[in-house]
Enzyme design. Sequence first.
Site, short mmCIF file in Angstrom:
data_model
loop_
_atom_site.label_atom_id
_atom_site.label_comp_id
_atom_site.label_asym_id
_atom_site.label_seq_id
_atom_site.Cartn_x
_atom_site.Cartn_y
_atom_site.Cartn_z
N SER A 1 0.84 -1.19 0.00
CA SER A 1 0.00 0.00 0.00
C SER A 1 0.87 1.25 0.00
O SER A 1 2.10 1.16 0.15
CB SER A 1 -0.92 0.03 1.23
OG SER A 1 -0.15 0.14 2.42
N GLY A 2 0.24 2.39 -0.15
CA GLY A 2 0.88 3.68 0.04
C GLY A 2 2.11 3.93 -0.82
O GLY A 2 2.13 3.64 -2.03
N TYR B 1 9.56 7.07 16.74
CA TYR B 1 9.53 7.26 15.29
C TYR B 1 10.65 8.20 14.86
O TYR B 1 11.37 7.93 13.89
CB TYR B 1 8.17 7.81 14.86
CG TYR B 1 8.02 7.95 13.37
CD1 TYR B 1 7.70 6.84 12.59
CD2 TYR B 1 8.22 9.16 12.72
CE1 TYR B 1 7.58 6.93 11.21
CE2 TYR B 1 8.11 9.27 11.35
CZ TYR B 1 7.78 8.16 10.60
OH TYR B 1 7.67 8.25 9.23
#
Length: 255
Positions: A16-17, A159
Amino acid sequence: MPLLQDHIAVVTGAGSGIGRAIAAGYAREGARVVVLDINEKAAAETAREIRDAGGKAESFALDVTKREACVAMARQVADKVGPVSILVNNAGIARRNGMLGAAEAVVQDWEDIIAINLTGVFNVTHAFLEPLRGAKGRIVNIGSIQSFLHLRTPSSPAYTASKHGVLGFTRALAAELGKDGVRVNAIGPGFIETPLNEKVRASNPELAKTFIAHTPLGRAGQPADIVGPAVFLASDLSAYVSGTIVMVDGGYRTV
């Protein structure tokens, strides 16, 4: 002639993406694409779309946090597809929680994000290193604007740390593998609308507005915006480019 003719390209997180867009873009430029994703069904769908459009693609399920699985996958690709000359380390997750929440959740975020976003990049790269060296190949890692800064909007320190690590790993590997003719670069996406952040965008529309207000181009990015830089870094157009990061952030870091 297509820019990636005769190349075999592995793209992780390509179900995806951004990963799916890069895989399709590479196929359009003549590469045979190996679509890897932890979601086997999503990977197969990406590969099917590529084949339906006239490209060449195979798909396999892979959890990049499992080192032995990555080694086994490299052997499988070598046997079933051929020698890999392009690797895109795109698989990643994002959780926008800080350090002040419940201890168990904070620790879990750290372990999961580092395992996928950073250790996963190492695992896959190490597994495919032999064919990449043999082909004088190209490695493209997906970093972030958070490879440089920690956003003031709600965002996980894990992150940020992982994406700083991806940039450091990119530079270290470029220095080490340059003698073998392997080029290693990164792409730094800004705010890109993908399934990864779909829930956050839906539940917190002000967050998206904050990003866009800070972006000189005045819009969110799309996965297609990453394809051109990814093709450039994988092709001979960037034959003397290594150890750098191409920012695709609409100018976010300039203001």
